[in-house]
Design an enzyme around this catalytic site. Sequence first.
Site, mmCIF file in Angstrom:
data_model
loop_
_atom_site.group_PDB
_atom_site.id
_atom_site.type_symbol
_atom_site.label_atom_id
_atom_site.label_comp_id
_atom_site.label_asym_id
_atom_site.label_seq_id
_atom_site.Cartn_x
_atom_site.Cartn_y
_atom_site.Cartn_z
ATOM 1 N N LYS A 22 -0.171 5.054 10.371
ATOM 2 C CA LYS A 22 0.531 3.941 9.700
ATOM 3 C C LYS A 22 2.014 4.242 9.523
ATOM 4 C CE LYS A 22 -1.769 3.896 5.808
ATOM 5 N NZ LYS A 22 -2.642 5.059 5.970
ATOM 6 N N ARG A 97 -4.279 -0.452 -1.536
ATOM 7 C CA ARG A 97 -5.350 0.508 -1.255
ATOM 8 C C ARG A 97 -6.635 0.142 -1.993
ATOM 9 N NH1 ARG A 97 -1.767 5.026 0.223
ATOM 10 N NH2 ARG A 97 -2.958 6.792 0.992
ATOM 11 N N ARG A 136 -0.309 18.303 11.027
ATOM 12 C CA ARG A 136 0.928 17.510 10.883
ATOM 13 C C ARG A 136 1.963 18.341 10.119
ATOM 14 N NH1 ARG A 136 0.287 11.479 8.579
ATOM 15 N NH2 ARG A 136 -0.725 12.502 6.821
ATOM 16 N N ARG A 162 2.629 18.930 4.226
ATOM 17 C CA ARG A 162 2.364 18.212 2.972
ATOM 18 C C ARG A 162 1.176 18.845 2.264
ATOM 19 N NH1 ARG A 162 2.051 11.769 4.041
ATOM 20 N NH2 ARG A 162 0.360 11.978 2.557
ATOM 21 N N ARG A 173 -9.127 12.559 0.420
ATOM 22 C CA ARG A 173 -8.375 11.324 0.678
ATOM 23 C C ARG A 173 -9.177 10.390 1.598
ATOM 24 N NH1 ARG A 173 -3.204 13.406 3.240
ATOM 25 N NH2 ARG A 173 -2.428 11.278 3.111
HETATM 26 P P1 AMP Z 1 0.183 8.245 1.640
HETATM 27 O O1 AMP Z 1 1.507 8.847 1.928
HETATM 28 O O2 AMP Z 1 0.153 6.746 1.807
HETATM 29 O O3 AMP Z 1 -0.959 8.916 2.369
HETATM 30 O O4 AMP Z 1 -0.093 8.461 0.070
HETATM 31 C C1 AMP Z 1 -0.161 9.764 -0.489
HETATM 32 C C2 AMP Z 1 -0.833 9.701 -1.852
HETATM 33 O O5 AMP Z 1 -0.078 8.874 -2.742
HETATM 34 C C3 AMP Z 1 -2.231 9.112 -1.877
HETATM 35 O O6 AMP Z 1 -3.225 10.057 -1.521
HETATM 36 C C4 AMP Z 1 -2.351 8.664 -3.326
HETATM 37 O O7 AMP Z 1 -2.556 9.760 -4.196
HETATM 38 C C5 AMP Z 1 -0.949 8.135 -3.603
HETATM 39 N N1 AMP Z 1 -0.822 6.706 -3.242
HETATM 40 C C6 AMP Z 1 -0.013 6.171 -2.273
HETATM 41 N N2 AMP Z 1 -0.137 4.840 -2.223
HETATM 42 C C7 AMP Z 1 -1.059 4.507 -3.155
HETATM 43 C C8 AMP Z 1 -1.643 3.279 -3.572
HETATM 44 N N3 AMP Z 1 -1.322 2.112 -2.981
HETATM 45 N N4 AMP Z 1 -2.560 3.312 -4.580
HETATM 46 C C9 AMP Z 1 -2.906 4.461 -5.170
HETATM 47 N N5 AMP Z 1 -2.410 5.653 -4.830
HETATM 48 C C10 AMP Z 1 -1.493 5.693 -3.814
#
Ligand code: AMP
Length: 242
Positions: A22, A97, A136, A162, A173
Site C-alpha cells: 500500500k 482499518r 523490509r 521498523r 499485525r
Molecule cells: P502502518 O504503517 O499502516 O502499517 O501502521 C503501523 C501501525 O500504526 C499499525 O500497526 C497500528 O498500530 C497503527 N495504525 C496505523 N493506522 C491505523 C488505523 N487506521 N487504526 C488503528 N491503528 C493504526
Amino acid sequence: MSASPAKNAVRLVLLGAPASGKGTQGATLAAELGIPKISTGDMMRSARDAGTELGKLFDGIMSQGKLVPDDLVIRLVDERLAQPDAQRGFILDGFPRTVPQAEALDRLLADRGSSLNAAIDISTPRELLIERATLRRTDVRTGQIYHLKYNPPPASAQLVHRDDDREETVLKRLDAYDAMTAALVPYYEGKGLLRHVDGAGNPAEVGQRIRGALAELTGGSSSVSERTPELTPDRRGGANEG
Ligand code: AMP
C-alpha cells in the site's frame, strides 16, 4: 474550510494487509495524480519521532502490533482531510482499518459534500507478506524503502528495520488485519466501490493492475485514465517493495 472538493478527483482507499505494498503503490500513484497520500501509520510515526505525549501513546500501541483506538485515528484523519491539498483528492493508506473508522470516514466526507469513489484491495499471500515485512528496510536519510532480497539497498544506505516489522509483531499485525480490517472488503463491496488486485509480483506489475482497477472504478472520468498512457512499467521499474 477554504476550498471545496474537486468534482472528478480521485478519492481512493487502499486496502491490504501489512506489507501488501500500500505504501509503495500509494506513493507512486499519488505522485502521478498530484494528490496527497495520507498514511495514518506515517502520521503516528512522525508523532512518535517528535516525542509528543500522543506520539508516546501511539508508540506503545504500534510496537505491540495492536490498533490505535478509533477516536484518536479519526481525529487525525479529520484534521488531515481539512488541509487544502486534500481538496484535490487523496489516497488513504492504512485508514480505515475498522468498520467504525470506515463509517466515520463516510460521515467526515459527507459533511464536506464529498464521498469516496474507489477502494482497491491488494490481496497478497500471507507467507509473502511475512517475507516482505521481515526483510523490509528503510534508508533513514532518504525514506527510500528496500527489500534485502528483491530490491537490495546500495552500500551507502543507512538502514533501519521498523520495530513492528519484526516477525513476532508482523504476525500480530496480520492477525489484527484479519480480525478487524478484512471486514472492510464486504463494506466497500456493498457500496459498489471495491476492486481486488493481485499483490504478488514486482511493484511495476502491481501498479499497472491498480491503475486498471482505478480506471474501471472512476469510469475514465478521473485524471488517472488521462494519464495512464505515460505510466509504462519501464518508467516504474525502480519502485520499491513495500
Ligand atoms: P502502518 O504503517 O499502516 O502499517 O501502521 C503501523 C501501525 O500504526 C499499525 O500497526 C497500528 O498500530 C497503527 N495504525 C496505523 N493506522 C491505523 C488505523 N487506521 N487504526 C488503528 N491503528 C493504526
